[in-house]
Design a protein around this motif. Structure first.
Motif, PDB file in Angstrom:
ATOM      1  N   PHE A 170      -3.435   8.819  15.017  1.00 53.85           N
ATOM      2  CA  PHE A 170      -3.303  10.181  15.546  1.00 53.85           C
ATOM      3  C   PHE A 170      -2.074  10.270  16.430  1.00 53.85           C
ATOM      4  N   ASP A 171      -1.173  11.178  16.058  1.00 58.72           N
ATOM      5  CA  ASP A 171       0.028  11.443  16.844  1.00 58.72           C
ATOM      6  C   ASP A 171      -0.326  12.529  17.850  1.00 58.72           C
ATOM      7  N   LEU A 172      -0.701  12.108  19.056  1.00 59.75           N
ATOM      8  CA  LEU A 172      -1.209  13.051  20.046  1.00 59.75           C
ATOM      9  C   LEU A 172      -0.187  14.108  20.457  1.00 59.75           C
ATOM     10  N   PRO A 173       1.072  13.743  20.765  1.00 62.46           N
ATOM     11  CA  PRO A 173       2.032  14.792  21.152  1.00 62.46           C
ATOM     12  C   PRO A 173       2.203  15.868  20.086  1.00 62.46           C
ATOM     13  N   ALA A 174       2.183  15.452  18.814  1.00 57.37           N
ATOM     14  CA  ALA A 174       2.350  16.423  17.723  1.00 57.37           C
ATOM     15  C   ALA A 174       1.024  17.027  17.291  1.00 57.37           C
ATOM     16  N   GLY A 175      -0.085  16.405  17.715  1.00 54.63           N
ATOM     17  CA  GLY A 175      -1.398  16.899  17.328  1.00 54.63           C
ATOM     18  C   GLY A 175      -1.689  16.712  15.858  1.00 54.63           C
ATOM     19  N   LYS A 176      -1.122  15.660  15.237  1.00 60.53           N
ATOM     20  CA  LYS A 176      -1.246  15.464  13.794  1.00 60.53           C
ATOM     21  C   LYS A 176      -1.924  14.145  13.446  1.00 60.53           C
ATOM     22  N   ILE A 177      -2.632  14.179  12.341  1.00 62.32           N
ATOM     23  CA  ILE A 177      -3.184  12.967  11.750  1.00 62.32           C
ATOM     24  C   ILE A 177      -2.072  12.225  11.012  1.00 62.32           C
ATOM     25  N   VAL A 178      -2.037  10.899  11.161  1.00 62.96           N
ATOM     26  CA  VAL A 178      -1.092  10.056  10.423  1.00 62.96           C
ATOM     27  C   VAL A 178      -1.905   9.187   9.469  1.00 62.96           C
ATOM     28  N   HIS A 179      -1.647   9.344   8.174  1.00 65.85           N
ATOM     29  CA  HIS A 179      -2.438   8.628   7.166  1.00 65.85           C
ATOM     30  C   HIS A 179      -1.569   7.574   6.492  1.00 65.85           C
ATOM     31  N   LEU A 180      -1.954   6.327   6.675  1.00 66.00           N
ATOM     32  CA  LEU A 180      -1.241   5.204   6.068  1.00 66.00           C
ATOM     33  C   LEU A 180      -2.048   4.658   4.900  1.00 66.00           C
ATOM     34  N   HIS A 181      -1.493   4.806   3.695  1.00 68.20           N
ATOM     35  CA  HIS A 181      -2.037   4.123   2.521  1.00 68.20           C
ATOM     36  C   HIS A 181      -1.444   2.723   2.502  1.00 68.20           C
ATOM     37  N   ALA A 182      -2.248   1.726   2.813  1.00 67.79           N
ATOM     38  CA  ALA A 182      -1.761   0.345   2.821  1.00 67.79           C
ATOM     39  C   ALA A 182      -2.068  -0.303   1.472  1.00 67.79           C
ATOM     40  N   HIS A 183      -1.012  -0.599   0.713  1.00 70.06           N
ATOM     41  CA  HIS A 183      -1.153  -1.214  -0.612  1.00 70.06           C
ATOM     42  C   HIS A 183      -0.878  -2.709  -0.464  1.00 70.06           C
ATOM     43  N   PHE A 184      -1.877  -3.529  -0.728  1.00 73.25           N
ATOM     44  CA  PHE A 184      -1.696  -4.972  -0.621  1.00 73.25           C
ATOM     45  C   PHE A 184      -1.406  -5.613  -1.986  1.00 73.25           C
ATOM     46  N   ARG A 185      -1.536  -4.849  -3.014  1.00 71.63           N
ATOM     47  CA  ARG A 185      -1.041  -5.179  -4.339  1.00 71.63           C
ATOM     48  C   ARG A 185      -0.598  -3.875  -4.971  1.00 71.63           C
ATOM     49  N   LEU A 186       0.197  -3.950  -5.996  1.00 71.28           N
ATOM     50  CA  LEU A 186       0.644  -2.743  -6.675  1.00 71.28           C
ATOM     51  C   LEU A 186      -0.454  -2.324  -7.650  1.00 71.28           C
ATOM     52  N   THR A 187      -1.232  -1.338  -7.266  1.00 77.24           N
ATOM     53  CA  THR A 187      -2.371  -0.881  -8.067  1.00 77.24           C
ATOM     54  C   THR A 187      -2.004   0.435  -8.739  1.00 77.24           C
ATOM     55  N   LEU A 188      -1.921   0.407 -10.058  1.00 75.81           N
ATOM     56  CA  LEU A 188      -1.452   1.560 -10.828  1.00 75.81           C
ATOM     57  C   LEU A 188      -2.447   1.891 -11.928  1.00 75.81           C
ATOM     58  N   GLY A 189      -2.276   3.067 -12.515  1.00 75.92           N
ATOM     59  CA  GLY A 189      -3.074   3.367 -13.691  1.00 75.92           C
ATOM     60  C   GLY A 189      -3.695   4.738 -13.711  1.00 75.92           C
TER      61      GLY A 189
END
Length: 495
Positions: free
Chosen positions: A73-92
Motif C-alpha cells: 500500500f502506497d500510503l501517500p498516494a492512497g493506492k494499492i500496489v500489486h506485485l505479481h511475483a513469477h518464480f518461473r515463466l508460467t505461460l499458456g
C-alpha cells in the motif's frame, strides 16, 4: 525504495512483460509483473515483508503454479500496489497456464536497466518473442474457429500498442538472435515472428510453439482440457450466483492469514457513505471486499420479511383516515406505530424491531464467515446497546418493565440480540465525529436539528467491545485527510 532493497540484497529480477506502459505499473495504476530467480524466493519474501507487502492468495480456480500475489500500500498516494511475483515463466491457456519453459536464466542474464524508473527489465528482443509466444499458447480451439471464419480479425488496443512499441525497440537481427537462443526450431519460428502481429500469424505460430515446448507442458491435453472447462464453468457460475442472489462470494484474492472487519459509524452528514465508497474503490481492485449495511434501511434495503410486515400494517391502516394513512406511508414504520399506543400497534412495533435485530445478527454471522475466508469486511454503521432509539441502538427498552409479558419478552429478546452484536464488534470502529453545522450543510433538511444533535451527542458516549480498536476521526477535516487516516489504520491492522 523497494527496488533499492532488491539491488542491495542482490535479488535477481526483471520486469518481464508490458514494459510499454511501465510508467503506469511504477505508479500503481497497473500490476508489476516481475520475474525472479526461484533460488531467491525465501530472501525475497522476507524483504517484501519488511517493506509492508502482504502475501495474498487468489481463489483456487485462479491460481497458477509459481506465481504469487504480493500486495502493498502506497500510503501517500492512497493506492494499492500489486506485485505479481513469477518464480518461473508460467505461460499458456486461460484458466490454466500449463507451460513452464526453461527461459528464466536466459532472460535474467540478459536483463537491461531502465534509468528512468530505476528497474531492471527484460531485453526488448526477448519481450518481443515472448509476446508472440504468450498469445500463441493462449489459443484454444474456439479461437482457431473464430480466426478461420473471420479472415479480417485483428489485434487492437494494448496488445497492438505493445507490439508496435517493441518493434521500434529491437531489430530483426535482435529478434533472430533471441529466437536462436530460445528455440531449437528457430528456422521455422523466426519467419513467423517477423511476418506481422495478426491473429492469423499467431495461430500458425501456435502449432509450431506447442510442439517445440511440449516437453515443458505440465498436463496432458485431456487433463488440461478438463481443468480448463471446470475452472471456466466454476467462475462463470460464481459470477452469476453473485449477480442473481447477491451472495457474498469470494472471487478475487483473499488474505490467507485471515480477513479484517471494520465499521464506520457516525451521524447523518458525517461522511460515512463517501468514505466507504472510496475504500471500496481502493481495495476491491485487487482483493475481495464485502460491504455490509447495518442500518434499518430505506425501502430498497429492507428484508423481504420487513417489507411484508409493512404491507400488512398498511393494509390494516386503510381503515383509518386518509391523514393517518398518509402518515404511515411517509414516515418510518416504527415511528408511525408509536403515534398510537394501542396494543396491536405496539405488537407491530415489536415485530419490526425484532426483525431488524435479527437482520443485524445475521449480518454479524456473515461478517465472521467472510473474515474467516480472508475478506476485508466494511460495515456501514454497527449496532450498539448504550443509546436507545437512535444510532442503530435498541428501541424496545421502554418495555423492559411493562406489565404485559409479551412486550417484556420482546424487549428482553431484543436486548440479547444487541448484546450479542456488541460482543462481536468489528476489529476497528471508525467514529466519524462532526458538528450540527457541518452535518446540516452536507445533508440539508434531512434530519431535524434536535434529533441530529441527539445522534451526535450519542456517538460520543457509545463504546464497543473491548477487543475492538476505536478510532475517533474529526469528520470536518478534508476528505483526503480522513481517507489517509482510515486507509493507514486498515493496512496497519491487516494480518
Amino acid at each position: 525504495t523497494h527496488l533499492t532493497a532488491f539491488h542491495e540484497a542482490n535479488i535477481s529480477y526483471c520486469h518481464w512483460k508490458s514494459n510499454e506502459h511501465l510508467g503506469a505499473s511504477m505508479t500503481g495504476d497497473t500490476d508489476l509483473d516481475i520475474l525472479f530467480d526461484n533460488n531467491d524466493k525465501e530472501r525475497l519474501i522476507k524483504i517484501l515483508d519488511s517493506l509492508g507487502f502482504k502475501l495474498f492468495k487468489s481463489i483456487l480456480q485462479k491460481q497458477y503454479k509459481d506465481i504469487e500475489d504480493f500486495i502493498g500500500f502506497d500510503l501517500p498516494a492512497g493506492k494499492i500496489v500489486h506485485l505479481h511475483a513469477h518464480f518461473r515463466l508460467t505461460l499458456g491457456e486461460a484458466f490454466l497456464k500449463s507451460y513452464q519453459p526453461a527461459f528464466v536464466d536466459v532472460i535474467l542474464n540478459s536483463r537491461v536497466y531502465n534509468q528512468q524508473y530505476g528497474i531492471y527489465c527484460i531485453a526488448p528482443a526477448f519481450e518481443y518473442v515472448l509476446l508472440f509466444v504468450r498469445q500463441a499458447l493462449k489459443k484454444r480451439k474456439r479461437d482457431f474457429l473464430k480466426i478461420y471464419f473471420n479472415k479480417h480479425l485483428k489485434y487492437t488496443g494494448n496488445l497492438l500498442n505493445e507490439y508496435n512499441w517493441l518493434k521500434l525497440k529491437c531489430s530483426d537481427d535482435d529478434i533472430k538472435e533471441a529466437t536462436e537462443i530460445l528455440f531449437k526450431n528457430h528456422q521455422r519460428i523466426f519467419p513467423l515472428l517477423t511476418a506481422g502481429f495478426t491473429p492469423q500469424i499467431v495461430s500458425q505460430l501456435s502449432f509450431v510453439i506447442r510442439k517445440e515446448l511440449k516437453v515443458y507442458r505440465r498436463y496432458s491435453a485431456i487433463n488440461a482440457q478438463a481443468i480448463r472447462w471446470y475452472r471456466e464453468a466454476y467462475l462463470f457460475l460464481l459470477s452469476k450466483f453473485h449477480k442473481w442472489f447477491s451472495l457474498p462470494v469470494v472471487k478475487r484474492r483473499v488474505n490467507p492469514r485471515g480477513g479484517l472487519s471494520i465499521a464506520l459509524v457516525g451521524a447523518d452528514g458525517s461522511g460515512k457513505s463517501t468514505v466507504i465508497k472510496h475504500l471500496c474503490q481502493t481495495f476491491e481492485k485487487k482483493m475481495d471486499v464485502h460491504q455490509i449495511y447495518f442500518g434499518k434501511g430505506s425501502s430498497g434495503k429492507k428484508s423481504n420479511r420487513r417489507k411484508l410486515l409493512f404491507y400488512i400494517k398498511s393494509f390494516f391502516s386503510k381503515k383509518g383516515s386518509s391523514t393517518n394513512k398518509d402518515k404511515v406511508q411517509t414516515i418510518h414504520l416504527s415511528h408511525a406505530l408509536s403515534l398510537e399506543k394501542t396494543f396491536p400497534k405496539r405488537i407491530f412495533e415489536c415485530i419490526e424491531a425484532l426483525l431488524i435485530a435479527d437482520e443485524k445478527v445475521r449480518n454479524i454471522g456473515k461478517m465472521k464467515a467472510l473474515m474467516q475466508s480472508g475478506v476485508l469486511v466494511i460495515s456501514d454503521r454497527f449496532p450498539q446497546n448504550q443509546v436507545m432509539n437512535i444510532n442503530d441502538g435498541p428501541v424496545l427498552r421502554r418495555y423492559a418493565s411493562s406489565t404485559n409479558f409479551i412486550l417484556r419478552f420482546c424487549s428482553r429478546l431484543e436486548t440479547k440480540k444487541y448484546a450479542y452484536a456488541v460482543a462481536n464488534s468489528p476489529q476497528i470502529v471508525f467514529k466519524l465525529m462532526t458538528d450540527i453545522q457541518t452535518a446540516q450543510y452536507r445533508k440539508p433538511n434531512e434530519t431535524p436539528q434536535e434529533i441530529l444533535k441527539a445522534k451526535i451527542d450519542g456517538f460520543k458516549l457509545i463504546r464497543f467491545d473491548k477487543a475492538s480498536k476505536i478510532i475517533d476521526i474529526d469528520a470536518r477535516m478534508p476528505l483526503e485527510e480522513v481517507l489517509y487516516i482510515v486507509k493507514k489504520e486498515i493496512w496497519k491492522a491487516m494480518p
